[in-house]
Design a protein around this motif. Structure first.
Motif, PDB file in Angstrom:
ATOM      1  N   ASN B   7      44.488  30.260  43.216  1.00  0.00           N
ATOM      2  CA  ASN B   7      44.054  29.485  42.057  1.00  0.00           C
ATOM      3  C   ASN B   7      43.349  30.395  41.075  1.00  0.00           C
ATOM      4  O   ASN B   7      42.756  31.395  41.462  1.00  0.00           O
ATOM      5  N   PRO B   8      43.517  30.087  39.797  1.00  0.00           N
ATOM      6  CA  PRO B   8      44.328  28.979  39.292  1.00  0.00           C
ATOM      7  C   PRO B   8      45.818  29.300  39.349  1.00  0.00           C
ATOM      8  O   PRO B   8      46.205  30.441  39.595  1.00  0.00           O
ATOM      9  N   LEU B   9      46.652  28.285  39.106  1.00  0.00           N
ATOM     10  CA  LEU B   9      48.088  28.506  39.035  1.00  0.00           C
ATOM     11  C   LEU B   9      48.480  29.063  37.674  1.00  0.00           C
ATOM     12  O   LEU B   9      49.432  29.849  37.568  1.00  0.00           O
ATOM     13  N   PHE B  10      47.756  28.637  36.655  1.00  0.00           N
ATOM     14  CA  PHE B  10      48.012  29.107  35.296  1.00  0.00           C
ATOM     15  C   PHE B  10      46.685  29.528  34.683  1.00  0.00           C
ATOM     16  O   PHE B  10      45.659  28.891  34.891  1.00  0.00           O
ATOM     17  N   LEU B  11      46.724  30.592  33.925  1.00  0.00           N
ATOM     18  CA  LEU B  11      45.511  31.100  33.306  1.00  0.00           C
ATOM     19  C   LEU B  11      45.858  31.660  31.941  1.00  0.00           C
ATOM     20  O   LEU B  11      46.667  32.582  31.825  1.00  0.00           O
ATOM     21  N   SER B  12      45.225  31.093  30.932  1.00  0.00           N
ATOM     22  CA  SER B  12      45.399  31.583  29.579  1.00  0.00           C
ATOM     23  C   SER B  12      44.037  32.087  29.118  1.00  0.00           C
ATOM     24  O   SER B  12      43.056  31.347  29.175  1.00  0.00           O
ATOM     25  N   MET B  13      43.981  33.339  28.717  1.00  0.00           N
ATOM     26  CA  MET B  13      42.690  33.899  28.375  1.00  0.00           C
ATOM     27  C   MET B  13      42.809  34.787  27.145  1.00  0.00           C
ATOM     28  O   MET B  13      43.887  35.299  26.823  1.00  0.00           O
ATOM     29  N   GLN B  14      41.693  34.961  26.479  1.00  0.00           N
ATOM     30  CA  GLN B  14      41.647  35.790  25.287  1.00  0.00           C
ATOM     31  C   GLN B  14      41.522  37.251  25.688  1.00  0.00           C
ATOM     32  O   GLN B  14      40.938  37.591  26.727  1.00  0.00           O
ATOM     33  N   GLU B  15      42.054  38.117  24.866  1.00  0.00           N
ATOM     34  CA  GLU B  15      41.848  39.548  25.084  1.00  0.00           C
ATOM     35  C   GLU B  15      40.350  39.845  25.103  1.00  0.00           C
ATOM     36  O   GLU B  15      39.568  39.242  24.367  1.00  0.00           O
ATOM     37  N   GLY B  16      39.976  40.773  25.959  1.00  0.00           N
ATOM     38  CA  GLY B  16      38.597  41.199  26.035  1.00  0.00           C
ATOM     39  C   GLY B  16      37.745  40.410  27.013  1.00  0.00           C
ATOM     40  O   GLY B  16      36.624  40.822  27.337  1.00  0.00           O
ATOM     41  N   LYS B  17      38.264  39.303  27.511  1.00  0.00           N
ATOM     42  CA  LYS B  17      37.500  38.463  28.441  1.00  0.00           C
ATOM     43  C   LYS B  17      37.733  38.899  29.880  1.00  0.00           C
ATOM     44  O   LYS B  17      38.713  39.577  30.210  1.00  0.00           O
ATOM     45  N   ASN B  18      36.825  38.462  30.751  1.00  0.00           N
ATOM     46  CA  ASN B  18      36.935  38.725  32.185  1.00  0.00           C
ATOM     47  C   ASN B  18      37.326  37.458  32.915  1.00  0.00           C
ATOM     48  O   ASN B  18      36.922  36.355  32.496  1.00  0.00           O
ATOM     49  N   TYR B  19      38.052  37.618  34.013  1.00  0.00           N
ATOM     50  CA  TYR B  19      38.373  36.450  34.835  1.00  0.00           C
ATOM     51  C   TYR B  19      38.753  36.897  36.231  1.00  0.00           C
ATOM     52  O   TYR B  19      39.044  38.063  36.459  1.00  0.00           O
ATOM     53  N   THR B  20      38.727  35.925  37.162  1.00  0.00           N
ATOM     54  CA  THR B  20      39.037  36.213  38.562  1.00  0.00           C
ATOM     55  C   THR B  20      40.088  35.251  39.082  1.00  0.00           C
ATOM     56  O   THR B  20      40.016  34.042  38.835  1.00  0.00           O
ATOM     57  N   ILE B  21      41.057  35.805  39.803  1.00  0.00           N
ATOM     58  CA  ILE B  21      42.071  35.008  40.503  1.00  0.00           C
ATOM     59  C   ILE B  21      41.709  35.011  41.980  1.00  0.00           C
ATOM     60  O   ILE B  21      41.336  36.055  42.531  1.00  0.00           O
ATOM     61  N   TYR B  22      41.822  33.855  42.614  1.00  0.00           N
ATOM     62  CA  TYR B  22      41.419  33.706  44.013  1.00  0.00           C
ATOM     63  C   TYR B  22      42.635  33.482  44.903  1.00  0.00           C
ATOM     64  O   TYR B  22      43.569  32.770  44.525  1.00  0.00           O
ATOM     65  N   CYS B  23      42.572  34.074  46.088  1.00  0.00           N
ATOM     66  CA  CYS B  23      43.637  33.930  47.076  1.00  0.00           C
ATOM     67  C   CYS B  23      42.985  33.557  48.409  1.00  0.00           C
ATOM     68  O   CYS B  23      42.240  34.349  48.994  1.00  0.00           O
ATOM     69  N   ASN B  24      43.234  32.326  48.851  1.00  0.00           N
ATOM     70  CA  ASN B  24      42.688  31.852  50.121  1.00  0.00           C
ATOM     71  C   ASN B  24      43.811  31.747  51.144  1.00  0.00           C
ATOM     72  O   ASN B  24      44.933  31.348  50.811  1.00  0.00           O
ATOM     73  N   TYR B  25      43.510  32.082  52.405  1.00  0.00           N
ATOM     74  CA  TYR B  25      44.532  31.975  53.442  1.00  0.00           C
ATOM     75  C   TYR B  25      43.926  31.326  54.673  1.00  0.00           C
ATOM     76  O   TYR B  25      42.717  31.324  54.872  1.00  0.00           O
ATOM     77  N   SER B  26      44.806  30.780  55.502  1.00  0.00           N
ATOM     78  CA  SER B  26      44.348  29.831  56.511  1.00  0.00           C
ATOM     79  C   SER B  26      44.109  30.405  57.903  1.00  0.00           C
ATOM     80  O   SER B  26      43.458  29.757  58.720  1.00  0.00           O
ATOM     81  N   THR B  27      44.640  31.589  58.215  1.00  0.00           N
ATOM     82  CA  THR B  27      44.404  32.139  59.553  1.00  0.00           C
ATOM     83  C   THR B  27      43.931  33.576  59.448  1.00  0.00           C
ATOM     84  O   THR B  27      43.994  34.179  58.393  1.00  0.00           O
ATOM     85  N   THR B  28      43.466  34.094  60.537  1.00  0.00           N
ATOM     86  CA  THR B  28      42.880  35.437  60.549  1.00  0.00           C
ATOM     87  C   THR B  28      43.897  36.489  60.141  1.00  0.00           C
ATOM     88  O   THR B  28      45.014  36.521  60.652  1.00  0.00           O
ATOM     89  N   SER B  29      43.490  37.333  59.217  1.00  0.00           N
ATOM     90  CA  SER B  29      44.313  38.477  58.845  1.00  0.00           C
ATOM     91  C   SER B  29      43.459  39.504  58.146  1.00  0.00           C
ATOM     92  O   SER B  29      42.527  39.147  57.410  1.00  0.00           O
ATOM     93  N   ASP B  30      43.760  40.763  58.354  1.00  0.00           N
ATOM     94  CA  ASP B  30      43.039  41.821  57.646  1.00  0.00           C
ATOM     95  C   ASP B  30      44.008  42.692  56.863  1.00  0.00           C
ATOM     96  O   ASP B  30      43.754  43.872  56.637  1.00  0.00           O
ATOM     97  N   ARG B  31      45.155  42.112  56.511  1.00  0.00           N
ATOM     98  CA  ARG B  31      46.120  42.844  55.692  1.00  0.00           C
ATOM     99  C   ARG B  31      46.545  41.928  54.558  1.00  0.00           C
ATOM    100  O   ARG B  31      47.193  40.908  54.791  1.00  0.00           O
TER     101      ARG B  31
END
Lengths: 120, 112
Positions: B7-31
């Motif tokens: 999330n998010p699925l879609f992101l529209s942002m202005q040049e010069g701005k900062n933002y973060t995309i998140y990736c969540n997963y459901s089981t143990t993994s370190d790769r």
């Protein structure tokens, strides 16, 4: 170093026809993958080969899809007969296992340009 | 069954701005892997994250991995138009087969 090669790049067929895709992985990469990417979604693994043996084909619709990797290098993916819902991009990837010692190993997959299939 | 959500699925942002995309997963993994895909193109590898606390940076992109929270982030600093693309995270399910499960993707559009 040459990347993963795929052909054709585009294919348009009628439903119930058959189609085949070809992939040549990066030289020396033992593992080869075929993915299906439907528009607006992430790639979904269809089949994974280690050399010329199948590691995982749990999501391959085996009634219509088949794949082979002869001599552990090139691979072909075939669909027969095609359905409308098979319209997608078919991506081939290859990888090399990297050993990290006590931490085990990992791989990094490198993708080809894909084949865009349209079924009418 | 391993599930990967972005999330998010879609992101529209202005040049010069900062933002973060998140990736969540459901089981143990370190790769965990991040890829970029331009329209009509294939996937380009961006980052490979292999341990808890791993942080990688390339230009205006920085990726991190928290295996305890089962979360990876892709941070964009001072966005530029050239960063417009779809970004995917992929998780290796640690089953010894190197099977990636891809996230849903985040379509980023940077407006000039």
């Amino acid at each position: 170093e040459a990347g993963v090669a795929q052909s054709p790049r585009y294919k348009i067929i009628e439903k119930r026809q058959s189609v085949a895709f070809w992939c040549n992985p990066i030289s020396g990469h033992a593992t080869l993958y075929w993915y299906q990417q439907i528009l607006g979604q992430g790639p979904k693994l269809l089949i994974q080969f280690q050399n010329n043996g199948v590691v995982d084909d749990s999501q391959l619709p085996k009634d219509r899809f088949s794949a082979e990797r002869l001599k552990g290098v090139d691979s072909t993916l075939k669909i027969q007969p095609a359905k409308l819902e098979d319209s997608a991009v078919y991506l081939c990837a290859s990888s090399l296992d990297v050993w990290q010692g006590r931490r085990g190993s990992y791989n990094e997959q490198f993708f080809g340009p894909g084949t865009r299939l349209t079924v009418l | 069954e391993l599930k990967v959500e972005q999330n998010p699925l879609f992101l529209s942002m202005q040049e010069g701005k900062n933002y973060t995309i998140y990736c969540n997963y459901s089981t143990t993994s370190d790769r965990l892997y991040w890829y970029r895909q331009d329209p009509g193109k294939s996937l380009e590898s961006l980052f490979v994250l292999l341990s808890n606390g791993a942080v990688k940076q390339e230009g205006r992109l920085m990726a991190s991995l928290d295996t305890k929270a089962r979360l990876s982030t892709l941070h964009i600093t001072a966005a530029v138009h050239d960063l417009s693309a779809t970004y995917f995270c992929a998780v290796d399910g640690n089953l010894g087969t190197y099977k990636y499960i891809f996230g849903t993707g985040t379509r980023l559009k940077v407006l000039a």
